[in-house]
Scaffold this motif. Structure first.
Motif, PDB file in Angstrom:
ATOM      1  N   ASN A 279       0.832  -1.204   0.000  1.00 28.08           N
ATOM      2  CA  ASN A 279       0.000   0.000   0.000  1.00 28.08           C
ATOM      3  C   ASN A 279       0.863   1.250   0.000  1.00 28.08           C
ATOM      4  OD1 ASN A 279      -2.711  -0.855  -0.092  1.00 28.08           O
ATOM      5  ND2 ASN A 279      -2.618  -1.516   2.037  1.00 28.08           N
ATOM      6  N   ALA A 280       1.956   1.181   0.742  1.00 27.44           N
ATOM      7  CA  ALA A 280       2.826   2.364   0.808  1.00 27.44           C
ATOM      8  C   ALA A 280       3.574   2.578  -0.498  1.00 27.44           C
ATOM      9  CB  ALA A 280       3.813   2.212   1.974  1.00 27.44           C
ATOM     10  N   ARG A 281       4.050   1.472  -1.137  1.00 26.99           N
ATOM     11  CA  ARG A 281       4.856   1.613  -2.354  1.00 26.99           C
ATOM     12  C   ARG A 281       4.012   1.818  -3.609  1.00 26.99           C
ATOM     13  NH1 ARG A 281       7.136  -3.083  -0.385  1.00 26.99           N
ATOM     14  NH2 ARG A 281       6.493  -4.204  -2.264  1.00 26.99           N
ATOM     15  N   ALA A 285      -5.043   2.059  -4.870  1.00 29.18           N
ATOM     16  CA  ALA A 285      -5.746   1.634  -6.087  1.00 29.18           C
ATOM     17  C   ALA A 285      -5.027   0.463  -6.747  1.00 29.18           C
ATOM     18  CB  ALA A 285      -5.862   2.799  -7.058  1.00 29.18           C
ATOM     19  N   ALA A 286      -3.699   0.521  -6.817  1.00 33.46           N
ATOM     20  CA  ALA A 286      -2.948  -0.564  -7.445  1.00 33.46           C
ATOM     21  C   ALA A 286      -3.050  -1.840  -6.617  1.00 33.46           C
ATOM     22  CB  ALA A 286      -1.479  -0.161  -7.617  1.00 33.46           C
ATOM     23  N   VAL A 287      -3.019  -1.703  -5.297  1.00 35.81           N
ATOM     24  CA  VAL A 287      -3.142  -2.884  -4.444  1.00 35.81           C
ATOM     25  C   VAL A 287      -4.543  -3.486  -4.578  1.00 35.81           C
ATOM     26  CG1 VAL A 287      -3.116  -3.706  -2.057  1.00 35.81           C
ATOM     27  CG2 VAL A 287      -1.362  -2.114  -2.853  1.00 35.81           C
ATOM     28  N   ASP A 288      -5.536  -2.627  -4.735  1.00 34.06           N
ATOM     29  CA  ASP A 288      -6.898  -3.154  -4.964  1.00 34.06           C
ATOM     30  C   ASP A 288      -6.943  -3.985  -6.242  1.00 34.06           C
ATOM     31  OD1 ASP A 288      -7.830  -1.996  -2.677  1.00 34.06           O
ATOM     32  OD2 ASP A 288      -8.822  -0.305  -3.674  1.00 34.06           O
ATOM     33  N   ASP A 289      -6.235  -3.529  -7.271  1.00 36.01           N
ATOM     34  CA  ASP A 289      -6.176  -4.307  -8.512  1.00 36.01           C
ATOM     35  C   ASP A 289      -5.483  -5.648  -8.277  1.00 36.01           C
ATOM     36  OD1 ASP A 289      -7.460  -2.296  -9.851  1.00 36.01           O
ATOM     37  OD2 ASP A 289      -5.609  -1.379 -10.615  1.00 36.01           O
ATOM     38  N   VAL A 290      -4.454  -5.648  -7.442  1.00 33.97           N
ATOM     39  CA  VAL A 290      -3.764  -6.899  -7.124  1.00 33.97           C
ATOM     40  C   VAL A 290      -4.717  -7.855  -6.413  1.00 33.97           C
ATOM     41  CG1 VAL A 290      -1.908  -7.943  -5.787  1.00 33.97           C
ATOM     42  CG2 VAL A 290      -1.488  -5.818  -7.039  1.00 33.97           C
ATOM     43  N   LEU A 291      -5.456  -7.328  -5.433  1.00 29.07           N
ATOM     44  CA  LEU A 291      -6.401  -8.169  -4.692  1.00 29.07           C
ATOM     45  C   LEU A 291      -7.476  -8.741  -5.621  1.00 29.07           C
ATOM     46  CD1 LEU A 291      -6.823  -5.979  -1.482  1.00 29.07           C
ATOM     47  CD2 LEU A 291      -5.585  -8.151  -1.680  1.00 29.07           C
ATOM     48  N   VAL A 292      -7.959  -7.936  -6.555  1.00 31.44           N
ATOM     49  CA  VAL A 292      -8.966  -8.419  -7.508  1.00 31.44           C
ATOM     50  C   VAL A 292      -8.386  -9.513  -8.390  1.00 31.44           C
ATOM     51  CG1 VAL A 292     -10.371  -7.770  -9.495  1.00 31.44           C
ATOM     52  CG2 VAL A 292     -10.287  -6.286  -7.486  1.00 31.44           C
ATOM     53  N   THR A 293      -7.108  -9.358  -8.780  1.00 31.83           N
ATOM     54  CA  THR A 293      -6.461 -10.383  -9.604  1.00 31.83           C
ATOM     55  C   THR A 293      -6.353 -11.699  -8.844  1.00 31.83           C
ATOM     56  OG1 THR A 293      -5.193  -8.701 -10.777  1.00 31.83           O
ATOM     57  CG2 THR A 293      -4.384 -10.960 -10.894  1.00 31.83           C
ATOM     58  N   VAL A 294      -5.963 -11.632  -7.580  1.00 40.50           N
ATOM     59  CA  VAL A 294      -5.870 -12.850  -6.762  1.00 40.50           C
ATOM     60  C   VAL A 294      -7.243 -13.498  -6.623  1.00 40.50           C
ATOM     61  CG1 VAL A 294      -5.310 -13.755  -4.483  1.00 40.50           C
ATOM     62  CG2 VAL A 294      -3.844 -12.017  -5.524  1.00 40.50           C
ATOM     63  N   ALA A 295      -8.254 -12.667  -6.351  1.00 36.03           N
ATOM     64  CA  ALA A 295      -9.609 -13.211  -6.193  1.00 36.03           C
ATOM     65  C   ALA A 295     -10.111 -13.842  -7.489  1.00 36.03           C
ATOM     66  CB  ALA A 295     -10.558 -12.103  -5.740  1.00 36.03           C
ATOM     67  N   ASN A 296      -9.821 -13.210  -8.621  1.00 36.19           N
ATOM     68  CA  ASN A 296     -10.266 -13.776  -9.902  1.00 36.19           C
ATOM     69  C   ASN A 296      -9.611 -15.123 -10.169  1.00 36.19           C
ATOM     70  OD1 ASN A 296     -11.910 -11.594 -10.388  1.00 36.19           O
ATOM     71  ND2 ASN A 296     -10.406 -10.512 -11.653  1.00 36.19           N
ATOM     72  N   ALA A 297      -8.343 -15.247  -9.802  1.00 38.97           N
ATOM     73  CA  ALA A 297      -7.674 -16.530  -9.990  1.00 38.97           C
ATOM     74  C   ALA A 297      -8.321 -17.619  -9.144  1.00 38.97           C
ATOM     75  CB  ALA A 297      -6.192 -16.391  -9.636  1.00 38.97           C
ATOM     76  N   LEU A 298      -8.731 -17.262  -7.946  1.00 39.26           N
ATOM     77  CA  LEU A 298      -9.392 -18.240  -7.074  1.00 39.26           C
ATOM     78  C   LEU A 298     -10.799 -18.570  -7.555  1.00 39.26           C
ATOM     79  CD1 LEU A 298      -8.270 -16.811  -3.619  1.00 39.26           C
ATOM     80  CD2 LEU A 298      -7.588 -19.004  -4.581  1.00 39.26           C
ATOM     81  N   GLN A 299     -11.514 -17.560  -8.053  1.00 37.35           N
ATOM     82  CA  GLN A 299     -12.912 -17.763  -8.432  1.00 37.35           C
ATOM     83  C   GLN A 299     -13.063 -18.539  -9.736  1.00 37.35           C
ATOM     84  OE1 GLN A 299     -14.259 -13.723  -8.290  1.00 37.35           O
ATOM     85  NE2 GLN A 299     -14.979 -13.895  -6.165  1.00 37.35           N
ATOM     86  N   ALA A 300     -11.966 -18.836 -10.407  1.00 32.68           N
ATOM     87  CA  ALA A 300     -12.064 -19.699 -11.588  1.00 32.68           C
ATOM     88  C   ALA A 300     -12.434 -21.124 -11.196  1.00 32.68           C
ATOM     89  CB  ALA A 300     -10.745 -19.689 -12.356  1.00 32.68           C
ATOM     90  N   TYR A 301     -12.153 -21.499  -9.962  1.00 34.44           N
ATOM     91  CA  TYR A 301     -12.421 -22.878  -9.538  1.00 34.44           C
ATOM     92  C   TYR A 301     -13.902 -23.137  -9.250  1.00 34.44           C
ATOM     93  CZ  TYR A 301      -7.432 -23.621  -9.490  1.00 34.44           C
ATOM     94  OH  TYR A 301      -6.126 -23.744  -9.872  1.00 34.44           O
ATOM     95  N   PHE A 346       2.373  -5.943 -11.684  1.00 37.35           N
ATOM     96  CA  PHE A 346       1.965  -4.797 -10.874  1.00 37.35           C
ATOM     97  C   PHE A 346       3.155  -4.115 -10.198  1.00 37.35           C
ATOM     98  CE2 PHE A 346      -1.811  -7.435 -11.144  1.00 37.35           C
ATOM     99  CZ  PHE A 346      -2.795  -6.501 -11.428  1.00 37.35           C
ATOM    100  N   GLY A 347       4.312  -4.759 -10.226  1.00 39.08           N
ATOM    101  CA  GLY A 347       5.488  -4.147  -9.621  1.00 39.08           C
ATOM    102  C   GLY A 347       6.300  -5.165  -8.856  1.00 39.08           C
TER     103      GLY A 347
END
Length: 643
Positions: A279-281, A285-301, A346-347
C-alpha cells in the motif's frame, strides 16, 4: 355437483324431454288421424250397406242375408239393423280383437271412432236404419308399429345428439379444465400459463388468470433481484466479490456438517505478502487491482468445480474450499504458477504465499483453519528464503484408501443389492417442538459390522452410477419404517439419480408395493443443483409423484434459488435453507434480513421453509423470528435427546 355434470344432466334432460314429447305428440296425432279415418270408414260403409239394403224392397230375409255377408267380408265389431222405431231387428257382432298392441298401449291411447249409421228405405218408405262399427284392433296395431318405428328413429337421433353434445362438452371442458388446473397450480405454488380458448367467457377467465400469473412471476423476479442485491451486500466482499470472512466460515461449517460431500476435502489459504508495504509503495488503487487479480484466480475454480467456495478472510488473506479428494496440492501449485505469471506486472515485491491442507471432513472447522494457517505460516517463512510464491502442503497421514477402488465398488454393489443399510434419524421440529418429519440419510454396511455415512461411499457411487440404486434402497427402508410407526421421513435423492432414466419408473413401482398412507408420509430432498441442472426431470418427478402424495423439496438451498428461472413452476412443497445462509444470523442484521427476504419470496410460492444446520439457541430464536416453519441441525437433535 360439478358444473360439467350439471350441464350434462341438463342436456340429457332436454334430449329426453324432446324425445318423449316428440313420440307423445306424434302418437296422439296419429291416433286422432286413425280415429277420424275409422269414423269416416264406418260412415261410408254404413251408407254403402244401406244403399244395398234399400234395393231389396223390404225383403227381410234378403236384408239379413246382405247384413251377414257384409259382416263376414269385413272386420266389424257389429252390424245392426233397426226398425224405424229403434227396435233391433237383426245383429251380427264379434268381440273386440286385441291385436298385437299391448294392453297398456291400448288403454293409454284408446281409439274410439263413432259408429256409422244410414237409413234403409223401400221406395219412399223408411224400413229402418243400419249401424256398424269397424274393429279398432288393426288401427291399434298400425299405431303401435308406427310409434315403435318413430321411437327407434328418435332414439338414433337422440344418441347422435348425445354424442354431439358430449363432444361439445369435451371441447368446452378442455379449456375449463386447463383453467381449473391453472388455478389449482397457483394454489399449490405452480405458476404456469395456458393458451386462451375460443369460448369468449372462458377466454376472459383465462386471460385474467394468465395476467395474474404474469404479475406473480414479475413479483417473484423482483423479489429474487432484490435478494441477489442483498446477498451481494451481506455475503460478498465489495471489492473482490468473494465471500466475506463470516459467510465463508459459515459455508465451511455447513460443508463439514453435510453427509453428501466427499469423505476427504481440501482447503487452500492464499496470503498477499507485506500488504502494508505494498500500500505504501504502489498505492491503494494498485493494491486493490492486485487483490482483484488474486480473487479472480481463485474464483475460476467454483465456476468449474461444483461446491467450491472462495472467501476473503481479511485484508490480504483468501481461502479456497475444495470439496474433492486429492486436489488440494495440485490446485495450490497451479494457483502459485498462475499468480507468479500475473502479479509481477503490478510491480516488484508483489508476491503470495499458499498453504494447503487435505483432511477428513469429520475434523472440526477449527482444526481445518489451524492446520491451514500453520501451513500458510511455513509457506510465508519459506518465501522469505526462496523469493516468494512458496507453497506448503499438509496432508493427514491417515488419509488414503486401504484397498483399491474396484473392491470398494464391489462392496458398494453388494451392500445395495443385499439391502445392507440403515437410516439415521435427525428430527425437523416446528416452533412448538413438534416433530414435522425425520431426516434420514442412508448408512451402508460395506465391510464388517460398521456402517458408514454417505460421505464415504457417495462419491464412489456417483462415479459407478449407483446413486439411483442407493436412493431406491433408502426410499424402500423409509417406506418400511413409515408403515411400522407412521412417522413422516425424508430421504435425500442425488441429482445424478434424476438423470437416470430407470430411476423414476423403479421409484413408482416401489411406491406401489407399499400402502398409500406410507407414500403420503414420504418426503424427497433434492439438492439445489437439481433445480438448475435437472429442471425438466424435476418437473416430471413432481408430475408423477404428486398424485401419490409424495412431497418434494430442495435442500442446501441458498441464494442460488433466486437464479432458478422457473422456480414458480417446479411444483415443490418446501425448501430447506442451507446452514451457510443461517449460521450467525442472530449476530448480524444483514443476514437476518436476507433470510427474511428468502422466506417472503418462498412463501409467495406457497412453499414451506425449513432451516438446516442450526447449532445454537440464539440462531434458532432468530430464525423463529424470521418465521421459518421448522428447524433441524445439531441444536435441534441435542434438544430432542435432552427431552
Amino acid at each position: 355437483m360439478s358444473l360439467m355434470r350439471q350441464i350434462a344432466w341438463l342436456v340429457l334432460g332436454v334430449v329426453l324431454a324432446a324425445l318423449v314429447g316428440a313420440v307423445g305428440l306424434s302418437t296422439l296425432s296419429a291416433r286422432q288421424l286413425m280415429q277420424t279415418q275409422l269414423g269416416l270408414k264406418n260412415a261410408d260403409n254404413a251408407q254403402a250397406l244401406a244403399l244395398a239394403l234399400s234395393q231389396q224392397q223390404g225383403d227381410a230375409e234378403l236384408i239379413k242375408l246382405l247384413v251377414s255377408a257384409q259382416f263376414d267380408t269385413g272386420a266389424y265389431e257389429f252390424v245392426r239393423w233397426r226398425s224405424p222405431t229403434g227396435a233391433l231387428l237383426f245383429e251380427r257382432s264379434e268381440a273386440r280383437r286385441p291385436g298385437h298392441a299391448p294392453a297398456w298401449f291400448r288403454s293409454l291411447v284408446p281409439i274410439e271412432a263413432a259408429p256409422g249409421a244410414a237409413q234403409v228405405s223401400s221406395g219412399w218408405n223408411a224400413i229402418g236404419t243400419v249401424e256398424l262399427q269397424s274393429q279398432s284392433g288393426y288401427a291399434h296395431d298400425a299405431l303401435w308399429l308406427a310409434s315403435r318405428r318413430l321411437l327407434a328413429w328418435l332414439l338414433v337421433v337422440a344418441i347422435a345428439a348425445a354424442i354431439a353434445a358430449w363432444a361439445g362438452l369435451r371441447r368446452i371442458r378442455r379449456p375449463l379444465d386447463a383453467a381449473v388446473a391453472q388455478a389449482e397450480g397457483v394454489l399449490a405454488g405452480r405458476y404456469g400459463q395456458v393458451g386462451e380458448p375460443r369460448v369468449p367467457e372462458l377466454q376472459r377467465l383465462t386471460r385474467a388468470m394468465n395476467a395474474m400469473v404474469q404479475r406473480v412471476r414479475e413479483l417473484f423476479e423482483a423479489q429474487a433481484g432484490q435478494l441477489l442485491v442483498l446477498r451481494e451486500q451481506v455475503h460478498h466482499d465489495a471489492l473482490t466479490g468473494a465471500s466475506t470472512r463470516q459467510h465463508f466460515l459459515a459455508e465451511l461449517e455447513a460443508a463439514l456438517q453435510r453427509e453428501d460431500g466427499p469423505a476427504v476435502a481440501g482447503l487452500v489459504l492464499v496470503r498477499l505478502r507485506d500488504l502494508p508495504g505494498l500500500n505504501a509503495r504502489l498505492g491503494r488503487a494498485a493494491v486493490d487491482d492486485v487483490l482483484v487479480t488474486v480473487a479472480n484466480a481463485l474464483q475460476a475454480y467454483p465456476a468449474s468445480v461444483p461446491g467450491c467456495r472462495v472467501g476473503r478472510l481479511n485484508g490480504g488473506d483468501f481461502a479456497l474450499w475444495l470439496p474433492a479428494e486429492g486436489v488440494a496440492a495440485e490446485t495450490a501449485h497451479a494457483l502459485a504458477d498462475a499468480l507468479r505469471a500475473s502479479l509481477p506486472a503490478f510491480g516488484a515485491g508483489v508476491q503470495v504465499a499458499l498453504g494447503a491442507v487435505e483432511l477428513p471432513r469429520e475434523r472440526p472447522g477449527s482444526v481445518w483453519l489451524g492446520e491451514a494457517d500453520a501451513a500458510l505460516a511455513r509457506a510465508e517463512h519459506l518465501g522469505h528464503a526462496r523469493g516468494g510464491f512458496a507453497v506448503e502442503i499438509v496432508a493427514d497421514p491417515g488419509l488414503g484408501r486401504e484397498q483399491g477402488e474396484g473392491l470398494w465398488r464391489t462392496q458398494l454393489r453388494d451392500a445395495v443389492a443385499h439391502r445392507r443399510g440403515r437410516l439415521a434419524e435427525y428430527p425437523v421440529r416446528d416452533r412448538s417442538g413438534r416433530v414435522l418429519h425425520l431426516e434420514c440419510p442412508l448408512r451402508l454396511q460395506l465391510e464388517g459390522d460398521d456402517v458408514v455415512p454417505a460421505a464415504h461411499w457417495l462419491p464412489l457411487a456417483a462415479r459407478s452410477r449407483l446413486t439411483a440404486q442407493a436412493d431406491l434402497l433408502a426410499v424402500g427402508l423409509a417406506l418400511d419404517a413409515i408403515a411400522a410407526d407412521g412417522v413422516a421421513r425424508c430421504i435425500n435423492v442425488a441429482p445424478a439419480s434424476l438423470a437416470d432414466g430407470g430411476f423414476l419408473p423403479a421409484l413408482r413401482d416401489l411406491l406401489a408395493q407399499h400402502p398409500p398412507q406410507a407414500a403420503r408420509l414420504l418426503l424427497l430432498d433434492l439438492a439445489e443443483a437439481a433445480a438448475t441442472e435437472h429442471f425438466e426431470p424435476l418437473l416430471e418427478l413432481g408430475r408423477q409423484l404428486r398424485p401419490l402424495g409424495v412431497r418434494l423439496g430442495l435442500e442446501h438451498a441458498g441464494a442460488g434459488l433466486a437464479q432458478v428461472e422457473r422456480l414458480y413452476q417446479a411444483g415443490l412443497d418446501y425448501v430447506k435453507l442451507d446452514a451457510s445462509v443461517l449460521l450467525g444470523v442472530a449476530g448480524e442484521a444483514g443476514r437476518a434480513a436476507f433470510v427474511r427476504g428468502m422466506v417472503i419470496m418462498l412463501r409467495s410460492l406457497a412453499l414451506k421453509v425449513y432451516g438446516e444446520g442450526v447449532v445454537d439457541e440464539m440462531d434458532a430464536q432468530a430464525l423463529w423470528d424470521c418465521e421459518l416453519d421448522g428447524l433441524t441441525g445439531p441444536w435441534v437433535t441435542a434438544t430432542t435427546t435432552a427431552q
